[in-house]
Design a protein around this motif. Structure first.
Motif: not given
Length: 214
Positions: A51-53, A88-98, A103-106
């Motif tokens: 849902l966001g940063t 959907r499950a795969l996409a959500q997991s990749i999105e959370m890793f992303a 954040f680390c690079e923000s």
């Protein structure tokens, strides 16, 4: 400004405990936290990565970041179930890793050293290979009870220092156990398997805190 350590996808707070003991402000963001609370000097904040940063409070001078994005749908140990989990499950997991990488690079992360942890997973194919690999048993010099095997990968940046192995001499010749893969089914099995080993936690602090304090 207060020296601050941020940990994402962190339920236990294990990673930040040495930092909290050293006087750093420590904030753990995770969907399993309810609202905002403080325990043992560590702030736990509810955060849904989809849902966001995460919002870092004003006055924080971020010095170190670590992330534990969920690996349920990415770990190759569960490859035989990949097709059944669906896209959907795969996409959500990749999105959370992303979300962790972003954040680390923000700017919010203040160019602080960071590490992102996952077991052997498909992220190596989708993004890039990890920078480091370890087993909890590599750091029994910091915690004897961590004498177990679990191949764990670290993607790092901004000067993160991977600690050298520090194995307890009294365990020499004793094979690490396989408690992670042998864990029986239970409601808290996922939390048990993903809990951060305290030996590695203390080793990371020992290797990185002098630079973070500068």
């Amino acid at each position: 400004m207060t020296r601050t350590v941020i940990s994402l996808f962190d339920k236990t707070g294990n990673m930040v405990r040495p930092w909290a003991d050293a006087g750093y402000r420590c904030i753990c963001f995770d969907i399993q936290h309810v609202g905002k609370s403080v325990r043992d000097g560590i702030m736990f904040v509810h955060w849904d990565a989809l849902l966001g940063t995460p919002v870092v409070p004003a006055g924080c001078d971020v010095r170190f970041v670590f992330c534990f994005p969920p690996c349920t749908h990415l770990a190759v140990s569960g490859a035989r179930w990949f097709k059944g989990k669906g896209l959907r499950a795969l996409a959500q997991s990749i999105e959370m890793f992303a979300a962790a990488v972003e954040f680390c690079e923000s700017p919010a992360a203040n160019e602080a050293p960071y590490g992102i942890e996952n077991p052997v997973s498909t992220i190596s194919t989708y993004w890039r290979k990890p920078d480091y690999t370890f087993h909890p048993s590599d750091y029994t010099g910091f915690e004897l009870s961590d004498h177990y095997s679990k191949t764990t990968n670290i993607w790092a940046g901004n000067g993160f220092i991977m600690p050298e192995p520090n194995r307890a001499p009294e365990l020499a010749g004793i094979k690490p156990d396989n408690r992670i893969h042998a864990a029986p089914p239970s409601d808290d099995r996922a939390d048990f398997r993903s809990a951060t080993p305290m030996g590695f936690t203390r080793a990371v602090f020992a290797a990185n805190h002098r630079g973070a304090a500068a």
